[in-house]
Design an enzyme around this catalytic site. Structure first.
Site, PDB file in Angstrom:
ATOM      1  N   GLY A   1       0.843  -1.196  -0.253  1.00 18.45           N
ATOM      2  CA  GLY A   1       0.117   0.079   0.096  1.00 18.45           C
ATOM      3  C   GLY A   1       0.658   1.437  -0.101  1.00 18.45           C
TER       4      GLY A   1
ATOM      5  N   HIS B   1     -31.520  16.920  -9.306  1.00 16.42           N
ATOM      6  CA  HIS B   1     -31.831  17.960  -8.437  1.00 16.42           C
ATOM      7  C   HIS B   1     -32.343  17.230  -6.912  1.00 16.42           C
ATOM      8  CE1 HIS B   1     -33.085  21.945  -6.960  1.00 16.42           C
ATOM      9  NE2 HIS B   1     -34.313  21.181  -6.849  1.00 16.42           N
TER      10      HIS B   1
ATOM     11  N   ASP C   1       5.655   8.348  -7.991  1.00 15.37           N
ATOM     12  CA  ASP C   1       6.443   9.627  -7.193  1.00 15.37           C
ATOM     13  C   ASP C   1       8.117   9.559  -7.519  1.00 15.37           C
ATOM     14  OD1 ASP C   1       4.175  10.006  -6.122  1.00 15.37           O
ATOM     15  OD2 ASP C   1       4.856   9.981  -4.058  1.00 15.37           O
TER      16      ASP C   1
ATOM     17  N   TYR D   1      -1.021  21.396   0.709  1.00 17.55           N
ATOM     18  CA  TYR D   1      -2.161  20.566   1.123  1.00 17.55           C
ATOM     19  C   TYR D   1      -2.038  19.798   2.499  1.00 17.55           C
ATOM     20  CZ  TYR D   1      -0.325  16.531  -1.230  1.00 17.55           C
ATOM     21  OH  TYR D   1       0.485  15.516  -1.663  1.00 17.55           O
TER      22      TYR D   1
ATOM     23  N   GLY E   1       4.859  24.788   6.819  1.00 14.91           N
ATOM     24  CA  GLY E   1       4.394  24.477   5.143  1.00 14.91           C
ATOM     25  C   GLY E   1       2.963  24.657   5.247  1.00 14.91           C
TER      26      GLY E   1
END
Length: 465
Positions: free
Chosen positions: A41, A444, A312, A186, A183
């Site tokens: 993970g 809606h 990454d 996010y 920092g």
């Protein structure tokens, strides 16, 4: 014990990209081995995306109950709640255990061999894995490098004791009385907001002029308002210098150059992440680098034949869903399919309060790319569902080409807008025009109507504003 295994596909790292690559390779009948020194993970599932969202949910629920201990428009009255934080953390950990166990089960289902240990690449075809039972040598025809990323440290504030990364922030034994977040991106704001809701006094130290600098000011305005409402102090144009001599405070340098102290029980450092390029044998490979990340082409192929890199390790955007898409594609390429990574939209979500979603190009990015654009904004203050949820802050914004109305980008800020990200990305990937979005019936009452109304607004005839 020493053992040698031969396989078609070796995957180094079982994070989102790696485990998806392994599962897909197994589905395609490829003899696959995945090597991981920790639980499957990766960062996202074990110490990132999933546990942080669990913590955010718990904080939201606690803050909601606290809200009803005072005057409120709904007429609900409750006694002040108590928080058993250790139980909260245990609940979060149980979610992680279930999901990591699920990945292990999927490996077995798809006949993927999982080797638990730390792998080191010896060359482009060979990996030595140190396991608890000895060394296992894996020889593979194809290698997928999926080593992920690690938090960036501040040299003057090394991790340990009072100074923590997001990993430790998700496993504290109690809510800190005073939390300083270094920092204002996010990660820092997601966790800072969560701990503020749980009762911490939070201060955010940001070196830039404003928080969430990767987003435009209009998108971040509702978040900045929320920070103030939660009592979070934001110190912009401020640098973190180190700990005070007594170790009880953070030393900061303000915009005018003066030095001050901020008392802190914990200091959370969230100044970004970097590709994990050490500890797994990069130096033994002849890979072309793109700065500090591994260079790849549109098939995630590196400069070495049969060696792929995903996630990454290959740079921005460092998002789990990007890595997953790359991993799935590479498995299919190895199986002989003709694929390229050519995504119009890789949505990004910031799980602050309220949430932010971006997909495709912002107005400024579209302009910089040379497009003449039409931009429409529909506020949630004119959306019935948002009103019924007491979440009228925020909006949906559409950026489209002026000449043919093809949608270039969609952004939103508001409560729960993360769930609109799929609709936004689908519109972009399908090459939708404003008329396509405007002409699609949206249920809606839902917040998704804001998407349709933004398209109508861009066309010049919004119905409810």
């Amino acid at each position: 014990m020493t053992e040698t295994i031969n396989c078609k596909v070796l995957i180094l790292g079982a994070g989102p990209g790696g485990y998806v690559a392994a599962i897909r390779a197994g589905q395609l009948g490829l003899d696959t081995v995945i090597v991981e020194g920790e639980n499957p993970g990766g960062t996202c599932l074990n110490i990132g995306c999933i546990p942080s969202k669990a913590m955010i949910h718990a904080a939201d629920e606690f803050e909601k109950v606290m809200h009803f201990t005072g005057e409120n428009a709904l007429g609900i009255s409750l006694e002040k709640p108590k928080l058993d934080f250790k139980k909260t953390v245990a609940w979060k950990d149980d979610i992680v255990r279930k999901l990591t166990g699920g990945i292990a089960g999927l490996f077995r289902k798809n006949k993927v061999k999982h080797i638990a240990g730390w792998g080191t690449m010896i060359d482009g075809k060979t990996c030595e894995v140190k396991t608890k039972d000895g060394v296992v040598t894996v020889k593979a025809e194809n290698v997928i490098l999926a080593t992920g990323s690690v938090p960036i440290e501040i040299p003057s504030l090394p991790y340990g004791d009072k100074i923590i990364s997001s990993t430790e922030a998700l496993s504290l034994d109690k809510v800190p009385g005073k939390l300083v977040v270094i920092g204002g991106g996010y990660i820092g704001l997601e966790l800072g907001i969560a701990y503020a809701k749980l009762g911490a006094k939070v201060t955010v130290v940001e070196a830039l002029e404003r928080v969430l600098a990767q987003y435009d000011k209009e998108l971040t305005k509702p978040v900045v308002t929320s920070l103030k409402n939660l009592g979070i102090e934001v110190l912009s144009n401020t640098k973190a210098k180190g700990l005070s001599k007594d170790g009880k405070s953070l030393l900061i340098e303000t915009k005018d150059g003066s030095e001050e102290k901020i008392a802190a029980d914990k200091i959370l450092v969230t100044v970004g992440r970097r590709a994990k390029t050490e500890g797994w044998g990069l130096e033994g490979l002849d890979l072309t680098m793109n700065g500090r990340v591994v260079a790849i082409d549109d098939k995630c192929q590196t400069s070495m034949t049969g060696v792929y890199a995903i996630g990454d390790l290959t740079g921005e955007p460092m998002l789990a869903h990007r890595a997953m898409a790359q991993g799935e594609m590479v498995a299919e390429i190895i199986a002989g399919q003709n694929c390229t990574f050519d995504k119009v939209s890789i949505p990004a979500v910031c799980f602050t309060d309220p949430e932010i979603v971006t997909a495709g190009l912002s107005p400024d990015q579209a302009q910089d790319a040379g497009y003449e654009t039409k931009v429409g904004v529909f506020p949630f203050s004119a959306n019935g569902r948002a009103m019924t949820m007491e979440s009228e802050d925020g909006f949906v914004r559409i950026v489209a080409r002026k000449d043919n109305h093809v949608v270039l980008g969609i952004q939103a800020v508001g409560k729960g807008v993360s769930e609109l990200s799929a609709a936004f990305s689908l519109a972009l990937e399908m090459g939708a025009r404003l008329e396509d979005v405007a002409g699609t019936i949206h249920a809606h009452p839902t917040q998704s109507e804001g998407f349709q109304e933004a398209a109508l607004k861009t066309l010049g005839h919004a119905l409810h504003i």
